[in-house]
Design a protein around this motif. Structure first.
Motif, PDB file in Angstrom:
ATOM      1  N   SER A  33       0.830  -1.208   0.000  1.00 27.02           N
ATOM      2  CA  SER A  33       0.000   0.000   0.000  1.00 27.02           C
ATOM      3  C   SER A  33       0.864   1.256   0.000  1.00 27.02           C
ATOM      4  CB  SER A  33      -0.947  -0.002   1.204  1.00 27.02           C
ATOM      5  OG  SER A  33      -0.205  -0.057   2.406  1.00 27.02           O
ATOM      6  N   GLU A  34       2.027   1.185   0.616  1.00 24.38           N
ATOM      7  CA  GLU A  34       3.011   2.266   0.627  1.00 24.38           C
ATOM      8  C   GLU A  34       4.399   1.632   0.554  1.00 24.38           C
ATOM      9  OE1 GLU A  34       2.889   5.647   0.750  1.00 24.38           O
ATOM     10  OE2 GLU A  34       0.710   5.566   0.580  1.00 24.38           O
ATOM     11  N   PRO A  35       5.348   2.262  -0.125  1.00 25.58           N
ATOM     12  CA  PRO A  35       6.717   1.734  -0.103  1.00 25.58           C
ATOM     13  C   PRO A  35       7.258   1.710   1.327  1.00 25.58           C
ATOM     14  CG  PRO A  35       6.488   3.449  -1.777  1.00 25.58           C
ATOM     15  CD  PRO A  35       5.232   3.469  -0.956  1.00 25.58           C
ATOM     16  N   ILE A  36       8.125   0.757   1.605  1.00 22.32           N
ATOM     17  CA  ILE A  36       8.706   0.648   2.946  1.00 22.32           C
ATOM     18  C   ILE A  36      10.237   0.744   2.863  1.00 22.32           C
ATOM     19  CG2 ILE A  36       6.788  -0.656   3.936  1.00 22.32           C
ATOM     20  CD1 ILE A  36       8.473  -3.212   3.591  1.00 22.32           C
ATOM     21  N   PHE A  37      10.829   1.169   3.971  1.00 19.95           N
ATOM     22  CA  PHE A  37      12.278   1.303   4.121  1.00 19.95           C
ATOM     23  C   PHE A  37      12.809   0.019   4.727  1.00 19.95           C
ATOM     24  CE2 PHE A  37      15.781   2.961   6.987  1.00 19.95           C
ATOM     25  CZ  PHE A  37      16.709   3.165   5.980  1.00 19.95           C
ATOM     26  N   THR A  38      13.672  -0.671   4.007  1.00 18.88           N
ATOM     27  CA  THR A  38      14.194  -1.962   4.459  1.00 18.88           C
ATOM     28  C   THR A  38      15.724  -1.898   4.503  1.00 18.88           C
ATOM     29  OG1 THR A  38      14.118  -2.786   2.183  1.00 18.88           O
ATOM     30  CG2 THR A  38      12.215  -3.249   3.588  1.00 18.88           C
ATOM     31  N   PRO A  39      16.281  -1.346   5.569  1.00 17.67           N
ATOM     32  CA  PRO A  39      17.726  -1.124   5.614  1.00 17.67           C
ATOM     33  C   PRO A  39      18.538  -2.402   5.785  1.00 17.67           C
ATOM     34  CG  PRO A  39      16.737  -0.530   7.703  1.00 17.67           C
ATOM     35  CD  PRO A  39      15.610  -0.870   6.775  1.00 17.67           C
ATOM     36  N   ALA A  40      19.786  -2.298   5.400  1.00 19.87           N
ATOM     37  CA  ALA A  40      20.745  -3.379   5.600  1.00 19.87           C
ATOM     38  C   ALA A  40      22.054  -2.764   6.068  1.00 19.87           C
ATOM     39  CB  ALA A  40      20.961  -4.155   4.311  1.00 19.87           C
ATOM     40  N   ILE A  41      22.822  -3.557   6.772  1.00 24.57           N
ATOM     41  CA  ILE A  41      24.137  -3.142   7.248  1.00 24.57           C
ATOM     42  C   ILE A  41      25.177  -3.825   6.378  1.00 24.57           C
ATOM     43  CG2 ILE A  41      25.749  -3.263   9.186  1.00 24.57           C
ATOM     44  CD1 ILE A  41      23.336  -3.262  11.047  1.00 24.57           C
ATOM     45  N   LYS A  42      26.174  -3.075   5.977  1.00 17.24           N
ATOM     46  CA  LYS A  42      27.229  -3.633   5.135  1.00 17.24           C
ATOM     47  C   LYS A  42      27.929  -4.778   5.845  1.00 17.24           C
ATOM     48  CE  LYS A  42      28.472  -2.578   1.670  1.00 17.24           C
ATOM     49  NZ  LYS A  42      28.037  -3.113   0.370  1.00 17.24           N
ATOM     50  N   ALA A  43      28.188  -5.832   5.063  1.00 22.90           N
ATOM     51  CA  ALA A  43      28.891  -6.995   5.596  1.00 22.90           C
ATOM     52  C   ALA A  43      30.344  -6.973   5.125  1.00 22.90           C
ATOM     53  CB  ALA A  43      28.208  -8.271   5.111  1.00 22.90           C
ATOM     54  N   GLU A  44      31.114  -7.901   5.636  1.00 17.74           N
ATOM     55  CA  GLU A  44      32.492  -8.048   5.169  1.00 17.74           C
ATOM     56  C   GLU A  44      32.484  -8.378   3.676  1.00 17.74           C
ATOM     57  OE1 GLU A  44      35.292  -7.564   6.944  1.00 17.74           O
ATOM     58  OE2 GLU A  44      33.988  -6.912   8.579  1.00 17.74           O
ATOM     59  N   LEU A  45      33.564  -8.033   3.001  1.00 21.15           N
ATOM     60  CA  LEU A  45      33.672  -8.279   1.573  1.00 21.15           C
ATOM     61  C   LEU A  45      33.387  -9.742   1.271  1.00 21.15           C
ATOM     62  CD1 LEU A  45      34.407  -7.013  -1.153  1.00 21.15           C
ATOM     63  CD2 LEU A  45      36.776  -7.700  -0.730  1.00 21.15           C
ATOM     64  N   GLY A  46      32.485  -9.973   0.315  1.00 23.53           N
ATOM     65  CA  GLY A  46      32.134 -11.330  -0.075  1.00 23.53           C
ATOM     66  C   GLY A  46      30.949 -11.905   0.670  1.00 23.53           C
ATOM     67  N   GLU A  47      30.505 -11.242   1.722  1.00 20.38           N
ATOM     68  CA  GLU A  47      29.360 -11.710   2.500  1.00 20.38           C
ATOM     69  C   GLU A  47      28.121 -10.912   2.121  1.00 20.38           C
ATOM     70  OE1 GLU A  47      29.518 -14.296   4.684  1.00 20.38           O
ATOM     71  OE2 GLU A  47      31.597 -14.521   4.061  1.00 20.38           O
ATOM     72  N   HIS A  48      26.954 -11.487   2.398  1.00 15.16           N
ATOM     73  CA  HIS A  48      25.698 -10.785   2.142  1.00 15.16           C
ATOM     74  C   HIS A  48      25.475  -9.723   3.216  1.00 15.16           C
ATOM     75  CE1 HIS A  48      24.203 -13.155  -1.183  1.00 15.16           C
ATOM     76  NE2 HIS A  48      24.552 -14.258  -0.545  1.00 15.16           N
ATOM     77  N   ASP A  49      24.955  -8.567   2.789  1.00 20.13           N
ATOM     78  CA  ASP A  49      24.603  -7.537   3.761  1.00 20.13           C
ATOM     79  C   ASP A  49      23.517  -8.079   4.684  1.00 20.13           C
ATOM     80  OD1 ASP A  49      26.374  -5.970   2.403  1.00 20.13           O
ATOM     81  OD2 ASP A  49      24.882  -4.704   1.457  1.00 20.13           O
ATOM     82  N   GLU A  50      23.469  -7.556   5.902  1.00 21.49           N
ATOM     83  CA  GLU A  50      22.506  -8.025   6.897  1.00 21.49           C
ATOM     84  C   GLU A  50      21.290  -7.104   6.936  1.00 21.49           C
ATOM     85  OE1 GLU A  50      22.081  -8.502  11.751  1.00 21.49           O
ATOM     86  OE2 GLU A  50      24.010  -7.915  10.892  1.00 21.49           O
TER      87      GLU A  50
END
Length: 199
Positions: A33-50
């Motif tokens: 119904s409305e866009p949402i803010f879905t933040p992530a924290i940077k991970a170590e190189l080669g890893e997926h952001d959290e």
């Protein structure tokens, strides 16, 4: 703006995405119904952001910084989605990477504290950082064909690649036809969004 990918998986488990409760009954490609803010924290190189909640961003950087990042993200997303929609493309979701100029970032809970000079870095509204769907192919409840790197992901995680993404082996080289088809999608997205061919 739309539910798919890791957001859909999280919603199916908890009924929420990044700590934001969503209505029941949403499916693949459901429009929110409305866009949402879905933040992530940077991970170590080669890893997926959290993926984290906006509350976690506030804990790390202060409420005012979290609010500023939320407002900036949604402002840019809405404008980009509006431009894409005028050209027959749905901007389902996207990511932005923000930083602050050295000496300008201040952790805090008031707007004066958060008067940081935010820098929008990396790629912005590209097929590598966004899901672009042709509006005429979108059907709620179905996977929508896209102009993004999902084609590469599908090949890598499908049986044809022979790769176990949970193992230790590096992913295989992409076959020329996968590279070609991905390039074609990116170029088509560019042509539709800008009104002229890139090459």
């Amino acid at each position: 703006g739309y539910l798919t990918g890791s957001g859909l998986a999280e919603y199916q488990q908890s009924g929420a995405v990044c700590g934001i409760a969503l209505p029941p009954g949403l499916r693949e490609a459901s429009k929110l119904s409305e866009p949402i803010f879905t933040p992530a924290i940077k991970a170590e190189l080669g890893e997926h952001d959290e993926n984290v909640s906006a509350g976690r961003i506030a804990q790390l950087h202060g409420r005012a910084v979290a609010k500023s990042l939320t407002d900036l993200t949604l402002l840019i997303y809405r404008k980009a989605a509006e431009i894409a929609a005028e050209r027959g493309i749905i901007l389902a979701d996207t990511k932005f990477e923000f930083g602050a100029l050295p000496g300008h970032y201040v952790h805090g809970d008031t707007l004066n504290d958060a008067a940081a000079s935010f820098v929008l870095g990396d790629e912005v509204i590209t097929p590598d950082s966004s899901r672009f769907w042709p509006a005429d192919a979108w059907v709620e409840g179905q996977v929508t064909p896209s102009f993004d790197k999902q084609y590469v992901r599908d090949w890598l995680t499908g049986p044809q690649s022979g790769w176990d993404r949970h193992g230790d082996a590096k992913p295989p080289a992409l076959p020329p036809e996968v590279v070609q088809r991905t390039s074609e999608r990116y170029l088509e997205a560019y042509r539709i969004l800008t009104g002229e061919p890139l090459i």
